[in-house]
Design an enzyme around this catalytic site. Sequence first.
Site, PDB file in Angstrom:
ATOM      1  N   LYS A   1       0.854  -1.194   0.000  1.00 48.31           N
ATOM      2  CA  LYS A   1       0.000   0.000   0.000  1.00 48.31           C
ATOM      3  C   LYS A   1       0.889   1.242   0.000  1.00 48.31           C
ATOM      4  CE  LYS A   1       1.044   1.322   4.335  1.00 48.31           C
ATOM      5  NZ  LYS A   1       1.647   2.639   4.732  1.00 48.31           N
TER       6      LYS A   1
ATOM      7  N   ALA B   1       9.986   0.076   4.866  1.00 45.67           N
ATOM      8  CA  ALA B   1       9.830   1.020   3.766  1.00 45.67           C
ATOM      9  C   ALA B   1       8.542   1.830   3.820  1.00 45.67           C
ATOM     10  CB  ALA B   1       9.901   0.266   2.431  1.00 45.67           C
TER      11      ALA B   1
ATOM     12  N   GLY C   1       4.671  -6.008   6.266  1.00 46.82           N
ATOM     13  CA  GLY C   1       4.338  -6.864   7.399  1.00 46.82           C
ATOM     14  C   GLY C   1       2.840  -6.930   7.644  1.00 46.82           C
TER      15      GLY C   1
ATOM     16  N   ASP D   1      -2.124  -0.817  10.092  1.00 45.54           N
ATOM     17  CA  ASP D   1      -2.395  -0.959   8.656  1.00 45.54           C
ATOM     18  C   ASP D   1      -3.107  -2.264   8.311  1.00 45.54           C
ATOM     19  OD1 ASP D   1      -1.273   1.491   8.024  1.00 45.54           O
ATOM     20  OD2 ASP D   1       0.701   0.659   7.556  1.00 45.54           O
TER      21      ASP D   1
END
Length: 282
Positions: free
Chosen positions: A8, A96, A101, A135
Site C-alpha cells: 500500500k 519502507a 508486514g 495498517d
Amino acid sequence: MYIKAFAKINLYLDVVDKKEDGYHNLKMVMLPLELHDLIEIERSPYSMDSFVTCDHVELQETKYNLINITISKLRNIYRFTENFNVAVHKEIPISAGLGGGSSNAAAVLKAFNKILQLKIDDEKMLEIGKTIGADVPFCLYNKPAYVEGIGEKLTPINVMHQYQVLIIKPSKGLSTKKVFDVADEMVLKHSEPTNIIKALETGDDDLLAKSMFNSLEEPSISMVGEIQDIKNRLYNDGFKMVLMSGSGSSVYALTRDVKLAKKYYKIYDKEGYEVYLTRTMK
C-alpha cells in the site's frame, strides 16, 4: 495454498494525537498496489508448532513477526490445534512504509479463516486485525480508503484513475516504532484530507499533487536525509505527485505517463537504487 499480500501507499497521513495506551490516532488516505509478496501455507501434521520462514536475508529471524502474532491470536481465540509451515517470498521492500508486514498478517488471517473454516465475519476480522497493527484493517479491505482512529475506521474512496507508481527506497530503512518515538518529541504539521479525496474521485492530478501530505516526513527525514534528496530528484525528473509512504523510508512518484515511469525506473535501477515499478489497483 498460495496467497498474495499486497503493498500500500499513503497519499495522506496525519498523526492526530497519542492516546494514553500508547497508540496514535491517525487520519490516512491509502491505495493498494499491485506489488505483492507471495505466501505459501501448508499443513504440518507431524510438527509440534507452526513455523514461518522468509527468503529475505534480513527477515530470516521471524519468531516475532506479524504472521506469528496473527497465528497466535487466532489460536488463542479459536483453539485450533493444527500446525502449519508458512513460507514468505518477499517482493515488498522491508522497513519502507509500504505495509509489507501488515499485508502479510492480513493475508494469513484471511487464509486461516478459509483453511480452518473459522467463519470469521468481516467485522470480527477487522477487530482482530487492529490488534495486530494499524495498517492491517486496510490490508484486509485492500481497496482505496480513508482510514481513521488506530486504523480500524475505513471509508471507501472511488478513485477515477489508475496510476503508475515508481518507488525508490533509500539505502537505510526505518522502524515504524522509532519514527513514532521521534515524532512524539516534535511538533508535527497537520493537514486535512478533503482535497486528497476530492482529487482522487474527480481525477484532478494538479489538486492531488498540491494536497498530498505526510506528517511523518519530517521525523523520518531527520533520521534518513536521503528521503529528501530522492524527493527533490523525482520532482526535478518531472514527477509532480511525490511523497514518502507511511513512516518511510521509501519515496514514491505517481504518474499516468507510462513512458516517464519506465524511463526513470531504468535510470534509477542502473544507478544501483532499490527501485520498483508497479501500479495502483483498479
